[in-house]
Design an enzyme around this catalytic site. Sequence first.
Site, PDB file in Angstrom:
ATOM      1  N   ASP A   3       0.876  -1.174   0.000  1.00 14.59           N
ATOM      2  CA  ASP A   3       0.000   0.000   0.000  1.00 14.59           C
ATOM      3  C   ASP A   3       0.911   1.220   0.000  1.00 14.59           C
ATOM      4  OD1 ASP A   3      -2.085   1.785   0.267  1.00 14.59           O
ATOM      5  OD2 ASP A   3      -2.200   1.555   2.447  1.00 14.59           O
ATOM      6  N   GLU A  25      -1.409  -1.232  -4.576  1.00 13.90           N
ATOM      7  CA  GLU A  25      -2.645  -0.461  -4.676  1.00 13.90           C
ATOM      8  C   GLU A  25      -2.536   0.545  -5.814  1.00 13.90           C
ATOM      9  OE1 GLU A  25      -4.881   0.700  -1.114  1.00 13.90           O
ATOM     10  OE2 GLU A  25      -4.854   2.733  -1.919  1.00 13.90           O
ATOM     11  N   ASP A  83      -2.054   0.996   7.367  1.00 16.48           N
ATOM     12  CA  ASP A  83      -1.413   0.791   6.062  1.00 16.48           C
ATOM     13  C   ASP A  83      -0.953  -0.653   5.905  1.00 16.48           C
ATOM     14  OD1 ASP A  83      -0.825   3.965   5.475  1.00 16.48           O
ATOM     15  OD2 ASP A  83      -0.596   3.388   7.575  1.00 16.48           O
TER      16      ASP A  83
END
Lengths: 179, 179
Positions: free
Chosen positions: A4, A65, A138
Amino acid sequence: MGIDPGLTRCGVGAVEGAIGRPLTLLGADAVRTSPDDDLPQRLVAIERGIDAWLDLHRPDAVAVERVFAQHNLSTVMGTAQASGIALVCAARRGLPVALHTPSEAKAAITGSGRADKAQVGHMVARILRLDSPPKPADAADAVALAVCHIWRGGAQARVAQAQQDFARKVELARQARGR
Amino acid sequence: MGIDPGLTRCGVGAVEGAIGRPLTLLGADAVRTSPDDDLPQRLVAIERGIDAWLDLHRPDAVAVERVFAQHNLSTVMGTAQASGIALVCAARRGLPVALHTPSEAKAAITGSGRADKAQVGHMVARILRLDSPPKPADAADAVALAVCHIWRGGAQARVAQAQQDFARKVELARQARGR
């Protein structure tokens, strides 16, 4: 392994398993950089952190992501730069790299593309039989990406191809118009 | 060396000289990647291309165009990712890296921050005693960044510090608000 991307906290999470079998969390954390450091140094630190995770877990594939320009303009450039680093770290090792949107990851994990962070954390903990969600958020998001990638399996490859074809058409149209 | 980040064409330009002395163009070109390739592969190709230029010219410093989220949303993410790669390529060699906005580069070269591509190309050719501007335009922009960096000299270092301090304040304020 899921990533991420972020400049201050870049979530990383490694998950082992396959569709239809129990998944196991190998590790989750965030690669952190300080706003006190200058941007090039922060990006180098993110590169080193991701490389260390790839060295440690030797994943079969990496899910990153997908970053959109639309949301959170104040941090999006740093996030995009971190995502570029993540993609390069994985791709230069010859690993397959997939991009999943936040909604895809949320939908895969919780059944809803609009799930909030608490729901995602809760389901990540449940799927991986953890006492509590990985922290920080995260790290949980990175784990969700990894789970999403395993579960989406072949379907994802087809979606990625379609997205790539679309991006190519957009780029060709842009080139045809001049830069 | 100047780098004008881009996914399809990443401009690179190497200039030798110092403030108050004639400048010499060592080379200018664009590292190109194909929209037919997938994003991770394109970013790896950009990394290799920039590394090859750094190996060849061994610059004392690298100037990279600062990317803004505001303009050209369709390509800004790819540009931001390419800029992240450029910053990492330079910083992991321990080279000083400066970020200049397009207006700063244009103003340094032409006297106007709003100069168009033709004016920038014209002035780049004039400053470096070339018969015609470097091509493609991305290469000329990269050369303009390199010239801008040499001419701004110490002033730039102070501006960069101020920008970094401001970015830090914004980031600390953001962290204080929660992510």
